[in-house]
Design an enzyme around this catalytic site. Structure first.
Site, short mmCIF file in Angstrom:
data_model
loop_
_atom_site.label_atom_id
_atom_site.label_comp_id
_atom_site.label_asym_id
_atom_site.label_seq_id
_atom_site.Cartn_x
_atom_site.Cartn_y
_atom_site.Cartn_z
N LYS A 22 41.67 45.63 34.01
CA LYS A 22 40.59 44.63 33.92
C LYS A 22 40.08 44.29 35.32
O LYS A 22 38.86 44.25 35.55
CB LYS A 22 41.15 43.37 33.26
CG LYS A 22 40.30 42.14 33.42
CD LYS A 22 40.93 40.93 32.76
CE LYS A 22 41.87 40.14 33.61
NZ LYS A 22 41.26 39.27 34.62
N ASN A 23 41.00 44.07 36.26
CA ASN A 23 40.57 43.63 37.59
C ASN A 23 39.96 44.76 38.42
O ASN A 23 39.41 44.51 39.49
CB ASN A 23 41.73 42.98 38.35
CG ASN A 23 42.01 41.58 37.84
OD1 ASN A 23 41.28 41.08 36.97
ND2 ASN A 23 43.05 40.96 38.36
N CYS A 116 39.21 25.90 38.21
CA CYS A 116 39.88 26.85 37.33
C CYS A 116 41.27 26.31 37.11
O CYS A 116 41.81 25.60 37.94
CB CYS A 116 39.92 28.20 38.03
SG CYS A 116 41.08 29.34 37.36
N ARG A 121 40.14 27.42 43.76
CA ARG A 121 39.55 28.74 43.94
C ARG A 121 38.11 28.70 44.47
O ARG A 121 37.15 29.04 43.79
CB ARG A 121 39.60 29.53 42.63
CG ARG A 121 40.99 29.63 42.08
CD ARG A 121 41.07 30.45 40.85
NE ARG A 121 41.13 31.89 41.12
CZ ARG A 121 41.32 32.79 40.18
NH1 ARG A 121 41.44 32.44 38.93
NH2 ARG A 121 41.37 34.06 40.49
N ASP A 303 49.83 37.43 40.11
CA ASP A 303 49.55 37.67 38.69
C ASP A 303 50.79 38.08 37.90
O ASP A 303 50.71 38.20 36.66
CB ASP A 303 48.47 38.75 38.54
CG ASP A 303 47.07 38.20 38.84
OD1 ASP A 303 46.93 36.98 39.03
OD2 ASP A 303 46.12 39.02 38.90
N ARG A 395 41.85 37.53 26.95
CA ARG A 395 41.05 37.78 28.14
C ARG A 395 41.57 38.98 28.92
O ARG A 395 40.81 39.61 29.67
CB ARG A 395 41.07 36.55 29.07
CG ARG A 395 40.28 35.38 28.57
CD ARG A 395 40.27 34.29 29.62
NE ARG A 395 40.01 34.87 30.93
CZ ARG A 395 40.51 34.41 32.07
NH1 ARG A 395 41.29 33.35 32.08
NH2 ARG A 395 40.23 35.00 33.21
C1 UD1 Z 1 41.71 38.20 42.21
C2 UD1 Z 1 42.16 38.58 40.81
C3 UD1 Z 1 43.20 37.59 40.29
C4 UD1 Z 1 44.35 37.48 41.29
C5 UD1 Z 1 43.86 37.19 42.69
C6 UD1 Z 1 44.95 37.24 43.74
C7 UD1 Z 1 40.17 39.63 39.88
C8 UD1 Z 1 39.06 39.55 38.91
N1 UD1 Z 1 41.00 38.57 39.94
O1 UD1 Z 1 41.12 36.91 42.09
O2 UD1 Z 1 43.68 38.05 39.04
O3 UD1 Z 1 45.21 36.42 40.89
O4 UD1 Z 1 42.85 38.18 43.07
O5 UD1 Z 1 45.60 38.47 43.72
O6 UD1 Z 1 40.35 40.63 40.56
N2 UD1 Z 1 40.03 31.83 48.42
C9 UD1 Z 1 39.35 30.96 49.23
N3 UD1 Z 1 38.03 31.18 49.46
C10 UD1 Z 1 37.36 32.24 48.91
C11 UD1 Z 1 38.06 33.12 48.09
C12 UD1 Z 1 39.40 32.90 47.85
O7 UD1 Z 1 39.93 30.00 49.74
O8 UD1 Z 1 36.16 32.38 49.17
C13 UD1 Z 1 41.47 31.60 48.12
C14 UD1 Z 1 41.69 31.30 46.64
O9 UD1 Z 1 41.48 29.94 46.36
C15 UD1 Z 1 43.13 31.70 46.46
C16 UD1 Z 1 43.27 32.90 47.42
O10 UD1 Z 1 42.20 32.79 48.35
O11 UD1 Z 1 43.99 30.68 46.86
C17 UD1 Z 1 43.23 34.25 46.72
O12 UD1 Z 1 41.99 34.39 46.08
P1 UD1 Z 1 41.27 35.80 45.88
O13 UD1 Z 1 42.08 36.88 46.54
O14 UD1 Z 1 39.85 35.66 46.27
O15 UD1 Z 1 41.39 35.96 44.32
P2 UD1 Z 1 40.26 36.32 43.30
O16 UD1 Z 1 39.41 37.41 43.84
O17 UD1 Z 1 39.64 35.09 42.78
#
Ligand code: UD1
Length: 416
Positions: A22-23, A116, A121, A303, A395
């Site tokens: 999915k990811n 979320c 996030r 995850d 999901r």
């Molecule tokens: C992706 C995965 C999710 C997984 C996560 C971490 C998808 C669709 N989802 O989510 O399943 O749990 O990676 O492996 O691929 N952060 C910030 N600012 C930003 C972006 C992120 O502070 O602009 C923080 C987030 O709040 C979190 C951390 O960085 O604490 C990791 O987030 P991120 O790696 O961006 O995860 P996702 O891409 O949302």
């Protein structure tokens, strides 16, 4: 709302085939917006998040046709640049359309994903780095409104290796006139998959699998057929379900190297696991507790943290699990305690005293991976465990009841 009834305890046996990730497919689907040529994607999993992303693409003007296991996307004539709140609110990954829309159309209006269940996030890393590429961004009435006349390639450095920000910035840069560098990029295999997909269409992404990714702009893309990698989190879930129930199973269709850290942790706990490149065999094992910290890839995935906690409830001794990625990712813990688990939470640390017998009770799914943990616990629990709000599982776990039933679990869905 559907419920699952799981009658345990059970022993699993046989083979399970893992679905495509999915990811990996979520960003690849967003990348469809970049091309005016047909894109054929194989074995897209039938999951709620994927359906939401496809609906979002359709709303933007992408034509979608399905023929057997191939879905074809034609984004030649986009008729909108707006991702509306009603879709984005149900799935944070909708933010992935921001980079592609800016690269293709020079404008995008995407609803803010908002909070979320597993934490705040934010998307600051996406937005500040798009600004460095020359995009003008304003936040207005809950929407990110962005436009760019011409992407300006530059050197970007992420403050944290965010998976989504890395993917969005790669997609935003594919047509820029010159080379964009992303340092401290995330290393998750799904990013390599996105880059491989883009390169298959004619993009020039290098440094794949390293923390320094370079994207050199090209003029256009070609027609392509592509199949994403297997889902390493789904595979980790079946692996831990087998260990929690003292079972021997074989997991197929996933690259075992993508789970290397998970396998290492489980082996350290005493798990008997054998691997080939695309197969993982797990055998009934005598396990002991563990001490694990979640971390960006190649570390232990956040995850799979919930599933590991569920496994630890079945293992004699103390386990200490620290969640370092998301600030509120222990919602499975109160539900596991309802089944009789002994777990203490101290901030971002969970201490599990394992080996206590669990007893069936009605429990509630709260987010995707928390729900996977509850399934693992229920399989090991005596009696009929009733899992409510299973739409969270829908999901991210394709054919969950079918796959677990085939392995010998007694699991049935009750529609209400
Ligand atoms: C992706 C995965 C999710 C997984 C996560 C971490 C998808 C669709 N989802 O989510 O399943 O749990 O990676 O492996 O691929 N952060 C910030 N600012 C930003 C972006 C992120 O502070 O602009 C923080 C987030 O709040 C979190 C951390 O960085 O604490 C990791 O987030 P991120 O790696 O961006 O995860 P996702 O891409 O949302």
């Amino acid at each position: 709302m559907d419920k699952l009834i799981i009658s345990g305890p059970c022993t699993l046996s046989g083979n399970v085939r893992i679905s495509r990730a999915k990811n990996a497919y979520l960003p690849i689907l967003a990348a469809v917006l970049l091309s005016d040529k047909p894109i054929h994607l194989k074995n897209i999993p039938e999951l709620q998040d994927i359906k939401t992303m496809i609906k979002l693409l359709s709303n933007l003007g992408v034509k979608v046709t399905k023929n057997g296991d191939i879905t074809t996307f034609d984004a030649k004539d986009l008729n909108s640049h707006e991702a509306t709140y009603d879709l984005v609110k149900t799935m944070r990954a909708s933010i992935f359309v921001l980079g592609p829309l800016l690269a293709r159309l020079g404008k995008a209006k995407v609803s803010l994903p908002g909070g979320c269940a597993i934490g705040t996030r934010p998307i600051d890393l996406h937005l500040t780095n798009l600004e460095k590429l020359g995009c003008e961004i304003t936040l207005n009435a809950g929407y990110v409104e962005a436009h760019v006349a011409k992407m300006q390639p530059t050197s970007l450095r992420l403050d944290f290796p965010s998976v989504g920000a890395t993917e969005n910035l790669i997609m935003a840069s594919v047509f820029a006139d010159g080379t964009t560098t992303i340092e401290n990029a995330a290393l998750e295999p799904e990013i390599d998959d996105l880059a491989n997909f883009l390169n298959a269409m004619g993009a020039k992404v290098t440094g794949i699998g390293t923390q320094k990714i370079q994207i050199t702009g090209v003029k256009s893309f070609n027609e392509v057929t592509y199949e994403a990698i297997g889902d390493r989190i789904e595979a980790s879930t079946y692996l831990m379900a087998a260990l929690a129930t003292g079972s021997d199973i074989t997991i197929e269709g996933v690259q075992s190297k993508h789970l290397q850290f998970v396998i290492d942790v489980l082996r350290k706990m005493g798990a008997k696991i054998e691997t080939t490149d695309d197969r993982i065999m797990v055998f009934k094992s005598d396990l002991k507790g563990c001490q694990v910290d979640t971390a960006p890839f190649p570390g232990f995935p956040t995850d799979a943290q919930a599933q590991l906690i569920a496994l630890c409830t079945q293992v004699k001794g103390i386990s200490v699990i620290t969640e370092n990625i998301f600030e509120n990712r222990f919602m499975h813990v109160p539900e596991l305690i309802r089944l009789g688990a002994d777990i203490t939470l101290k901030g971002k640390i969970a201490v599990i005293e394992g080996g206590m017998p669990l007893t069936a009770a009605p429990i509630m799914c709260t987010d995707l991976r928390a729900s996977a943990a509850l399934i693992i616990a229920a399989l090991a629990t005596k009696g009929d465990t009733e899992l409510q709000r299973v739409y969270h599982l829908d999901r991210g776990y394709e054919k969950l009841e079918e796959k677990f039933s085939k392995l010998g679990a007694k699991i049935k869905r009750v529609k209400e």
